[in-house]
Design an enzyme around this catalytic site. Structure first.
Site, mmCIF file in Angstrom:
data_model
loop_
_atom_site.group_PDB
_atom_site.id
_atom_site.type_symbol
_atom_site.label_atom_id
_atom_site.label_comp_id
_atom_site.label_asym_id
_atom_site.label_seq_id
_atom_site.Cartn_x
_atom_site.Cartn_y
_atom_site.Cartn_z
ATOM 1 N N HIS A 160 -23.698 61.915 28.424
ATOM 2 C CA HIS A 160 -23.582 63.093 29.363
ATOM 3 C C HIS A 160 -22.170 62.885 29.912
ATOM 4 O O HIS A 160 -22.154 63.774 31.055
ATOM 5 C CB HIS A 160 -24.585 63.306 30.310
ATOM 6 C CG HIS A 160 -24.697 64.678 31.005
ATOM 7 N ND1 HIS A 160 -24.513 64.760 32.368
ATOM 8 C CD2 HIS A 160 -24.943 65.951 30.660
ATOM 9 C CE1 HIS A 160 -24.748 66.030 32.544
ATOM 10 N NE2 HIS A 160 -24.880 66.694 31.644
ATOM 11 N N LYS A 162 -18.341 62.796 30.993
ATOM 12 C CA LYS A 162 -17.479 63.817 30.927
ATOM 13 C C LYS A 162 -15.960 63.098 31.479
ATOM 14 O O LYS A 162 -15.677 63.105 32.514
ATOM 15 C CB LYS A 162 -17.532 65.063 31.592
ATOM 16 C CG LYS A 162 -18.955 65.889 31.072
ATOM 17 C CD LYS A 162 -19.133 67.069 32.012
ATOM 18 C CE LYS A 162 -20.499 67.543 31.579
ATOM 19 N NZ LYS A 162 -21.693 66.793 31.613
ATOM 20 N N ASP A 167 -2.862 58.586 28.434
ATOM 21 C CA ASP A 167 -1.846 57.274 28.480
ATOM 22 C C ASP A 167 -2.400 56.081 29.556
ATOM 23 O O ASP A 167 -1.650 55.292 29.706
ATOM 24 C CB ASP A 167 -0.494 57.789 29.034
ATOM 25 C CG ASP A 167 0.148 58.677 28.032
ATOM 26 O OD1 ASP A 167 -0.191 58.610 26.869
ATOM 27 O OD2 ASP A 167 0.916 59.611 28.491
ATOM 28 N N HIS A 337 -23.071 74.712 38.978
ATOM 29 C CA HIS A 337 -23.050 73.390 37.826
ATOM 30 C C HIS A 337 -22.320 72.158 38.659
ATOM 31 O O HIS A 337 -22.008 71.362 37.810
ATOM 32 C CB HIS A 337 -22.464 73.868 36.452
ATOM 33 C CG HIS A 337 -22.841 72.903 35.395
ATOM 34 N ND1 HIS A 337 -22.210 71.912 35.099
ATOM 35 C CD2 HIS A 337 -23.969 72.910 34.627
ATOM 36 C CE1 HIS A 337 -22.809 71.218 33.836
ATOM 37 N NE2 HIS A 337 -23.717 71.949 33.674
ATOM 38 N N LYS A 339 -21.667 68.704 40.562
ATOM 39 C CA LYS A 339 -22.267 67.410 40.734
ATOM 40 C C LYS A 339 -21.741 66.655 41.958
ATOM 41 O O LYS A 339 -20.770 65.855 41.401
ATOM 42 C CB LYS A 339 -22.474 66.762 39.492
ATOM 43 C CG LYS A 339 -23.177 67.442 38.232
ATOM 44 C CD LYS A 339 -22.438 67.912 37.300
ATOM 45 C CE LYS A 339 -22.848 68.365 36.069
ATOM 46 N NZ LYS A 339 -24.220 69.000 36.114
ATOM 47 N N ASP A 344 -21.695 61.326 55.306
ATOM 48 C CA ASP A 344 -20.927 61.029 56.537
ATOM 49 C C ASP A 344 -19.440 61.483 56.685
ATOM 50 O O ASP A 344 -18.649 60.789 57.154
ATOM 51 C CB ASP A 344 -21.119 59.603 56.786
ATOM 52 C CG ASP A 344 -22.499 59.177 57.356
ATOM 53 O OD1 ASP A 344 -23.515 60.098 57.591
ATOM 54 O OD2 ASP A 344 -22.889 57.937 57.253
#
Length: 419
Positions: A160, A162, A167, A337, A339, A344
């Protein structure tokens, strides 16, 4: 005949059991609050228990929605001079899929070493013609864990992650897949709300190493040398860390990172997550934080969701959180969508990880953590803007749920370990 039927049923049962579990032990006991996120001990623990060190000298740039994310990623790809490593769960054919393919093909034809790793399930809507064009141009493309008789036990363990590294000096991670759903600027239900992040500095090598982990498994080829791991210099002032997690890691590092971060909080916890299905220990850790005076706020998808079963499983868990005055907000304009977790106004974690058992125990994930108050405050601003487009859930409304809603939540809850 009956013997054959019994053998077949047994084989199916074993397969289901194997795919329901990572086979590793889990953190089961409460993680006590012993230090804060601004304590040196916090960074020592994060650096040693999660693996890679939190490194100084990085610059992380937040990109919101497809209108900002895709142009930045494509610009870096088109500027590549030596190597491109790209791992993603979702890669579908469509206008943005075609644009990425064209950019990768052009660079490969120009002599750049291009390596693409897509999940076998997540790339199910990727046309074979695009794959063939890429491979003819010199792109090395692999599908992660295709179904074979000898890999059937790993069917439930997907990548999952991404990750895009160009370079060896610039990287990208976040929630975005390569599909037209992410185009635009979250202006309608057909354009998802998401965040992605551009990384420059020493921590890029850690992101590259996370890619290499799965590339070696899929291709059996070690990529090394200056084209992939060049000398990296300071690019900014932010301390950052990229770490990976997978079903084979007994420590469940991404789950442990969330639990340690929540346990360290002294002022606030903000969680923005597309799939919020916490286990019992995570729920209790959030409640403990709220009870010791930490303000806990969570944004999840509202009426627009791509997984109703996940939403039902999530809502069934809200009671104890709402009773403890944890604030839960449902994002209304489109599918949410993102995440992101901010603790703090100092410690921020972004990447591919959902707040659920699938990400914690079954999927291969990678997260970018940033220890920087300026970056965290900028993410707080993004979070607060999303809250303006969200409706706060109330305990009273949750208790008034119909029996059909409760029943569907109970049924969905039976699958929480797989969600």
């Amino acid at each position: 005949m009956w013997i054959l039927v019994a053998v077949a049923i047994t084989a199916v049962a074993v397969l289901v059991a194997v795919n329901r579990s990572s086979g590793e032990k889990r953190v089961q006991h409460e993680i006590a609050h012993q230090y804060a996120t601004d304590d040196e001990q916090f960074l020592r623990v994060m650096s040693t228990m999660l693996g890679p060190t939190v490194l100084p000298g990085n610059r992380v740039t937040c990109l919101c929605n497809g209108d900002e994310i895709f142009p930045a990623m494509l610009s870096s790809i088109r500027a590549a001079r030596s190597s491109i490593t790209f791992e993603t769960y979702i890669y579908w054919s469509g206008s943005i899929g075609r644009e990425f393919a064209d950019a990768l093909i052009e660079r490969a034809a120009a002599g750049v070493r291009v390596h693409v790793l897509v999940d076998w399930i997540g790339s199910g809507k990727m046309d074979s013609e695009i794959i063939e064009e890429m491979e003819r141009s010199g792109v090395q493309l692999e599908k992660y864990r295709p179904v074979r008789w000898y890999t059937i036990g790993k069917l439930n363990n997907r990548t999952h992650r991404k990750l895009l590294v160009v370079d060896g000096v610039v990287g990208f991670t976040g929630g975005v897949g390569i599909a037209d759903l992410w185009l635009g600027h979250a202006q309608s239900p057909d354009h998802w709300r998401d965040s992605h992040f551009k990384l420059e500095g020493p921590a890029v090598a850690q992101m590259q190493a996370a890619f290499m982990d799965n590339w070696i498994e899929a291709r059996g080829l070690v990529l090394h040398g200056e084209d992939y791991f060049p000398e990296l210099h300071q690019a900014g002032t932010q301390a950052a860390q990229v770490f990976k997690s997978s079903a084979t890691e007994a420590s469940e590092s991404v789950r442990l990172m969330y639990l340690l971060s929540i346990a360290a909080a002294v002022r606030s916890i903000r969680i923005a997550n597309a799939y919020f299905v916490p286990d019992e220990l995570a729920v209790q850790t959030l409640i403990d934080a709220q009870l010791r005076g930490v303000r806990v706020e969570i944004i999840v998808p509202g009426v627009h969701t791509d997984s109703l079963i996940v939403q039902r499983a999530s809502r069934g868990l809200w009671g104890p959180l709402l009773e403890s005055n944890v604030a839960i907000y449902e994002y209304l304009p489109t599918m949410y969508h993102t995440k992101v977790m901010i603790v703090d106004e100092l410690w921020t974690s972004v990447g591919s990880t959902n707040f659920d058992s699938r990400s914690f125990r079954l999927n291969d994930e990678a997260n970018l953590n940033i220890h920087c108050p300026e970056f965290a405050l900028a993410q707080v601003e993004v979070f607060e803007n999303d809250k303006k487009h969200a409706r706060r859930a109330t305990l009273e409304a949750w208790r008034r749920r119909s029996w059909t809603e409760r029943a569907s939540e109970q049924l969905a809850g039976l699958l929480r370990g797989q969600l």
